[in-house]
Scaffold this motif. Structure first.
Motif, PDB file in Angstrom:
ATOM      1  N   LEU A  14       0.823  -1.215   0.000  1.00  0.00           N
ATOM      2  CA  LEU A  14       0.000   0.000   0.000  1.00  0.00           C
ATOM      3  C   LEU A  14       0.855   1.263   0.000  1.00  0.00           C
ATOM      4  O   LEU A  14       0.511   2.267  -0.616  1.00  0.00           O
ATOM      5  CB  LEU A  14      -0.923   0.018   1.226  1.00  0.00           C
ATOM      6  CG  LEU A  14      -2.107  -0.930   1.178  1.00  0.00           C
ATOM      7  CD1 LEU A  14      -2.794  -0.958   2.540  1.00  0.00           C
ATOM      8  CD2 LEU A  14      -3.089  -0.505   0.109  1.00  0.00           C
ATOM      9  N   ALA A  15       1.969   1.203   0.697  1.00  0.00           N
ATOM     10  CA  ALA A  15       2.833   2.374   0.793  1.00  0.00           C
ATOM     11  C   ALA A  15       3.785   2.459  -0.396  1.00  0.00           C
ATOM     12  O   ALA A  15       4.562   3.400  -0.512  1.00  0.00           O
ATOM     13  CB  ALA A  15       3.633   2.335   2.100  1.00  0.00           C
ATOM     14  N   ALA A  16       3.716   1.452  -1.279  1.00  0.00           N
ATOM     15  CA  ALA A  16       4.586   1.387  -2.454  1.00  0.00           C
ATOM     16  C   ALA A  16       6.060   1.457  -2.053  1.00  0.00           C
ATOM     17  O   ALA A  16       6.859   2.177  -2.638  1.00  0.00           O
ATOM     18  CB  ALA A  16       4.233   2.475  -3.466  1.00  0.00           C
ATOM     19  N   ALA A  82      10.227  10.457 -18.829  1.00  0.00           N
ATOM     20  CA  ALA A  82       9.720  10.356 -20.199  1.00  0.00           C
ATOM     21  C   ALA A  82       8.521  11.274 -20.368  1.00  0.00           C
ATOM     22  O   ALA A  82       7.651  11.337 -19.488  1.00  0.00           O
ATOM     23  CB  ALA A  82       9.313   8.914 -20.512  1.00  0.00           C
ATOM     24  N   GLU A  84       5.966  12.942 -23.765  1.00  0.00           N
ATOM     25  CA  GLU A  84       5.720  12.984 -25.204  1.00  0.00           C
ATOM     26  C   GLU A  84       4.384  13.671 -25.456  1.00  0.00           C
ATOM     27  O   GLU A  84       3.423  13.466 -24.709  1.00  0.00           O
ATOM     28  CB  GLU A  84       5.666  11.540 -25.736  1.00  0.00           C
ATOM     29  CG  GLU A  84       6.035  11.408 -27.201  1.00  0.00           C
ATOM     30  CD  GLU A  84       5.951   9.953 -27.664  1.00  0.00           C
ATOM     31  OE1 GLU A  84       6.567   9.089 -26.987  1.00  0.00           O
ATOM     32  OE2 GLU A  84       5.263   9.699 -28.656  1.00  0.00           O
ATOM     33  N   LYS A  85       4.338  14.476 -26.492  1.00  0.00           N
ATOM     34  CA  LYS A  85       3.117  15.209 -26.850  1.00  0.00           C
ATOM     35  C   LYS A  85       2.508  15.912 -25.637  1.00  0.00           C
ATOM     36  O   LYS A  85       1.282  15.901 -25.434  1.00  0.00           O
ATOM     37  CB  LYS A  85       2.076  14.260 -27.452  1.00  0.00           C
ATOM     38  CG  LYS A  85       2.493  13.709 -28.803  1.00  0.00           C
ATOM     39  CD  LYS A  85       1.439  12.774 -29.336  1.00  0.00           C
ATOM     40  CE  LYS A  85       1.928  12.055 -30.591  1.00  0.00           C
ATOM     41  NZ  LYS A  85       1.200  10.820 -30.857  1.00  0.00           N
ATOM     42  N   GLY A  86       3.351  16.475 -24.810  1.00  0.00           N
ATOM     43  CA  GLY A  86       2.850  17.216 -23.658  1.00  0.00           C
ATOM     44  C   GLY A  86       2.481  16.346 -22.467  1.00  0.00           C
ATOM     45  O   GLY A  86       2.213  16.847 -21.378  1.00  0.00           O
ATOM     46  N   MET A  87       2.443  15.020 -22.661  1.00  0.00           N
ATOM     47  CA  MET A  87       2.065  14.112 -21.560  1.00  0.00           C
ATOM     48  C   MET A  87       3.311  13.628 -20.816  1.00  0.00           C
ATOM     49  O   MET A  87       4.358  13.410 -21.437  1.00  0.00           O
ATOM     50  CB  MET A  87       1.377  12.858 -22.107  1.00  0.00           C
ATOM     51  CG  MET A  87       0.198  13.141 -22.974  1.00  0.00           C
ATOM     52  SD  MET A  87      -1.273  13.197 -21.980  1.00  0.00           S
ATOM     53  CE  MET A  87      -2.459  13.403 -23.286  1.00  0.00           C
ATOM     54  N   TYR A  88       3.144  13.394 -19.529  1.00  0.00           N
ATOM     55  CA  TYR A  88       4.160  12.653 -18.785  1.00  0.00           C
ATOM     56  C   TYR A  88       3.895  11.174 -19.057  1.00  0.00           C
ATOM     57  O   TYR A  88       2.743  10.741 -19.026  1.00  0.00           O
ATOM     58  CB  TYR A  88       4.045  12.930 -17.283  1.00  0.00           C
ATOM     59  CG  TYR A  88       4.375  14.364 -16.931  1.00  0.00           C
ATOM     60  CD1 TYR A  88       5.693  14.756 -16.696  1.00  0.00           C
ATOM     61  CD2 TYR A  88       3.370  15.328 -16.865  1.00  0.00           C
ATOM     62  CE1 TYR A  88       6.004  16.072 -16.401  1.00  0.00           C
ATOM     63  CE2 TYR A  88       3.675  16.649 -16.570  1.00  0.00           C
ATOM     64  CZ  TYR A  88       4.990  17.015 -16.339  1.00  0.00           C
ATOM     65  OH  TYR A  88       5.302  18.318 -16.062  1.00  0.00           O
ATOM     66  N   LEU A  89       4.940  10.407 -19.347  1.00  0.00           N
ATOM     67  CA  LEU A  89       4.717   8.987 -19.615  1.00  0.00           C
ATOM     68  C   LEU A  89       5.159   8.153 -18.419  1.00  0.00           C
ATOM     69  O   LEU A  89       6.221   8.390 -17.837  1.00  0.00           O
ATOM     70  CB  LEU A  89       5.510   8.539 -20.858  1.00  0.00           C
ATOM     71  CG  LEU A  89       5.083   9.180 -22.172  1.00  0.00           C
ATOM     72  CD1 LEU A  89       5.839   8.549 -23.340  1.00  0.00           C
ATOM     73  CD2 LEU A  89       3.575   9.048 -22.399  1.00  0.00           C
ATOM     74  N   VAL A  90       4.318   7.200 -18.061  1.00  0.00           N
ATOM     75  CA  VAL A  90       4.612   6.313 -16.931  1.00  0.00           C
ATOM     76  C   VAL A  90       4.385   4.875 -17.392  1.00  0.00           C
ATOM     77  O   VAL A  90       3.732   4.649 -18.413  1.00  0.00           O
ATOM     78  CB  VAL A  90       3.702   6.626 -15.714  1.00  0.00           C
ATOM     79  CG1 VAL A  90       3.930   8.055 -15.226  1.00  0.00           C
ATOM     80  CG2 VAL A  90       2.230   6.417 -16.050  1.00  0.00           C
ATOM     81  N   PRO A  91       4.919   3.916 -16.648  1.00  0.00           N
ATOM     82  CA  PRO A  91       4.657   2.525 -17.025  1.00  0.00           C
ATOM     83  C   PRO A  91       3.144   2.288 -17.081  1.00  0.00           C
ATOM     84  O   PRO A  91       2.396   2.871 -16.299  1.00  0.00           O
ATOM     85  CB  PRO A  91       5.286   1.708 -15.894  1.00  0.00           C
ATOM     86  CG  PRO A  91       6.308   2.612 -15.292  1.00  0.00           C
ATOM     87  CD  PRO A  91       5.790   4.004 -15.469  1.00  0.00           C
ATOM     88  N   GLN A  92       2.735   1.456 -18.005  1.00  0.00           N
ATOM     89  CA  GLN A  92       1.300   1.189 -18.180  1.00  0.00           C
ATOM     90  C   GLN A  92       0.646   0.796 -16.853  1.00  0.00           C
ATOM     91  O   GLN A  92       1.150  -0.077 -16.152  1.00  0.00           O
ATOM     92  CB  GLN A  92       1.128   0.064 -19.183  1.00  0.00           C
ATOM     93  CG  GLN A  92      -0.270  -0.032 -19.717  1.00  0.00           C
ATOM     94  CD  GLN A  92      -0.286  -0.758 -21.043  1.00  0.00           C
ATOM     95  OE1 GLN A  92       0.576  -1.590 -21.321  1.00  0.00           O
ATOM     96  NE2 GLN A  92      -1.254  -0.450 -21.873  1.00  0.00           N
ATOM     97  N   VAL A  93      -0.484   1.488 -16.533  1.00  0.00           N
ATOM     98  CA  VAL A  93      -1.124   1.204 -15.247  1.00  0.00           C
ATOM     99  C   VAL A  93      -2.397   0.391 -15.397  1.00  0.00           C
ATOM    100  O   VAL A  93      -3.036   0.046 -14.420  1.00  0.00           O
ATOM    101  CB  VAL A  93      -1.442   2.491 -14.464  1.00  0.00           C
ATOM    102  CG1 VAL A  93      -0.174   3.102 -13.918  1.00  0.00           C
ATOM    103  CG2 VAL A  93      -2.193   3.499 -15.323  1.00  0.00           C
ATOM    104  N   ILE A  94      -2.779   0.088 -16.625  1.00  0.00           N
ATOM    105  CA  ILE A  94      -4.000  -0.710 -16.809  1.00  0.00           C
ATOM    106  C   ILE A  94      -3.735  -1.697 -17.934  1.00  0.00           C
ATOM    107  O   ILE A  94      -2.975  -1.403 -18.855  1.00  0.00           O
ATOM    108  CB  ILE A  94      -5.202   0.224 -17.115  1.00  0.00           C
ATOM    109  CG1 ILE A  94      -6.193   0.162 -15.970  1.00  0.00           C
ATOM    110  CG2 ILE A  94      -5.843  -0.099 -18.433  1.00  0.00           C
ATOM    111  CD1 ILE A  94      -7.405   1.032 -16.151  1.00  0.00           C
TER     112      ILE A  94
END
Lengths: 95, 475
Positions: A14-16, A82, A84-94
């Protein structure tokens, strides 16, 4: 009050916070000690004590509803691992 | 024994501010990704939140409207969860001391029955950002423009017993927040979001395990989703299974709900008071200042329209459907002093044209003042009701005020008896066979003559005068 190792696993998830398998025993004992302390404190009669969440006797200062921030996303995104196109990229969450 | 349905709603109303709840970033809709996300929204260390002054009276307004206690000392808490749409690792919300406390009640009407629905609480919190799952292979894009947008989460008691009641309550709340001017109610843009907690149980036994239906953006779909979820739970329980506590998504295309993820247990959020924000203290004066600004509520308005304007319940409900509609109608009546005629025009021609053009009454090309001007010309006999529709269409296409259009197009009603007499004489002279037939007993011919005279006058002859003169001439 003693914790189960599985509970320590849940808390760390839970606390990651990743907890090495070798640390689990030691952590379980440490957290159990903290809980013991709370249990001892629970013995105190607090019927007439007002809960204190904030130690300072002050109230919240407020801000006018006026835009004061400007766009700096390009600078901020230089710090991101990371973007791109104005977005922050994170590892896929879904899936 | 049949199943009893238990529904509670959590409604997130986005408050109508210019900036975020804890920072000075704009919250205008549709901006380029992350251009409205500052260091605080990004969760950068060392940034401190400062509460937006504008959110407090808005929350108090809701509290007063539903008769709830106002939290005199409300406290912000951290709701901990890790998801990239809130990089701080927690959502700033209110847990133990919400700004709108217990005691709120909203009255709904379903199939002629009124029912009171309790409102448990309403608390201030920040919205999360948006995750974009399908644009980047193997990665998730995060847009934090929405992170920190001020929300008022309105939590109902589990008082609803059917999908219809749930929708009636949601609609009522939707109407209320817009009347109060605290939320624009735009469901497509996510300014008003409804999460439904649905469970079933046998009467007299404890409540069943609930499933949560999230982020459904129309009232129609909310009703369908709840109906489906009830059916699904009955099937699960009657085939010996168990309902799992989870969040389910409604798929409008397939008309089904499906599991999204297992909801974390409430205490897993590990709420604790946010040390970065001090308690908000609300004084009696603060509350009175808000009370003085409260608009008339829709229920009170409806009753007043029936009592003072002599309108039907249906008309009153229609005209108070939104605050903009009610304000428009009242502005028309203020000028014409004719409630029923004004109501007919607002509900008839005006609403029809707005619907056809997909416009809201607030954006009507015909202002309340213009419509009132038109109605006044009907009342003083300058134009007939029929010509008035023509004038209304001209106003819609921007041809000016009623007076200008009547003048420019020469639509003024003919009330000069000698002019009408001349028209009547012409018609009778050109239709001798019909005159014979009428005199021979075919009285329905009268309508034919009226029609011919009106046509000859291009609709401008005063119909009452035409009737009278025709009667005299045909004696």
């Amino acid at each position: 009050m003693s914790l189960e190792k599985s509970e320590v696993d849940t808390i760390s998830r839970l606390a990651a916070i990743s907890v090495d398998a070798t640390e689990v025993d030691q952590l379980t004992a440490k957290i159990s000690n903290v809980l013991d302390l709370f249990q001892r404190m629970e013995a105190v009669d607090t019927t007439n004590v007002e809960p204190m969440s904030h130690p300072l006797d002050q109230v919240q200062r407020l801000r006018e509803d006026v835009v004061t921030e400007t766009d700096h996303h390009k600078q901020y995104q230089k710090l991101a691992p990371a973007a791109e196109k104005g977005m922050y990229l994170v590892p896929q969450v879904i899936d | 024994m049949t199943w009893e349905v238990v529904i509670g709603l959590e409604i997130h109303a986005q408050l109508t501010t210019k900036t975020k709840i804890f920072s000075g970033s704009s919250i205008s809709y549709g901006a380029e990704p992350n251009t409205q996300a500052n260091l605080l929204d990004l969760g950068m260390p060392g940034q401190l939140p400062v509460l937006n002054k504008a959110v407090i009276p808005k929350a108090i307004k809701l509290g007063l409207a539903i008769g709830a206690e106002i939290g005199r000392r409300s406290v912000f808490d951290r709701k901990n969860y890790f998801y990239p749409d809130l990089p701080k690792g927690y959502q700033t919300s209110q847990f133990s001391f919400p700004i709108v406390d217990k005691g709120g009640v909203v009255e709904i009407e379903v199939e002629g029955e009124t029912k009171k629905i309790g409102v448990t609480r309403a608390h201030l919190e920040e919205d999360a950002g948006k995750s974009i799952h399908d644009a980047f292979p193997g990665q998730t894009g995060v847009d934090l423009n929405r992170a920190g947008t001020p929300l008022l989460e309105i939590v109902s008691e589990p008082d609803m017993r059917s999908a219809k009641e749930a929708v009636a309550y949601a609609k009522k709340m939707h109407e209320l927040v817009q009347y109060l001017g605290i939320c624009d109610g735009n469901m497509q843009e996510g300014s008003f979001r409804v999460d439904s907690n649905v469970s079933i149980h046998k009467p007299g036994t404890p409540f069943g395990t609930r499933a949560e239906l999230k982020n459904i953006n129309s009232f129609k779909f909310i009703e369908q989703a709840i109906e489906l979820e009830i059916e699904r739970q009955i099937e699960v329980l009657e085939s010996g299974g168990q309902v799992v506590q989870e969040t389910r998504l409604y798929d409008a295309d397939k008309n089904e709900t499906r599991s999204m993820r297992e909801k974390e247990e409430a205490n897993d959020y590990r709420y604790f008071p946010c040390p970065d924000l001090l308690p908000v203290v609300i004084t009696e004066e603060d509350i009175e200042a808000v009370r003085a600004e409260m608009p008339e509520m829709p229920d009170a308005k409806r009753k007043r329209y029936v009592a003072d304007f002599n309108l039907s319940d249906y008309d009153a409900a229609f005209l108070t459907g939104s605050r903009a509609m009610a304000e428009y109608f009242e502005a028309v009546v203020a000028k014409t002093n004719e409630a029923k005629v004004s109501a007919n025009w607002v509900m008839g021609e005006l609403s029809k044209s707005l619907n056809q053009n997909g416009l809201d009454v607030a954006d009507s090309p015909v202002s309340a003042d213009m419509l009132a001007g038109l109605i006044e010309r009907i009342q003083d006999n300058t134009i007939s009701g029929k010509i008035a529709k023509q004038v209304f269409d001209a106003m819609l296409s921007g041809e000016g005020s009623a007076d200008e259009i009547v003048e420019n197009k020469g639509l003024k009603q003919i009330t000069d008896s000698s002019a009408i007499e001349a028209l009547v004489d012409d018609v009778l002279a050109n239709n001798t066979a019909q005159v014979e037939a009428y005199k021979g007993g075919q009285e329905k011919m009268f309508g034919f003559f009226v029609g011919q005279v009106m046509k000859a006058s291009q609709g401008q002859a005063n119909p009452a005068q035409v009737n009278q003169i025709l009667k005299d001439k045909l004696k």
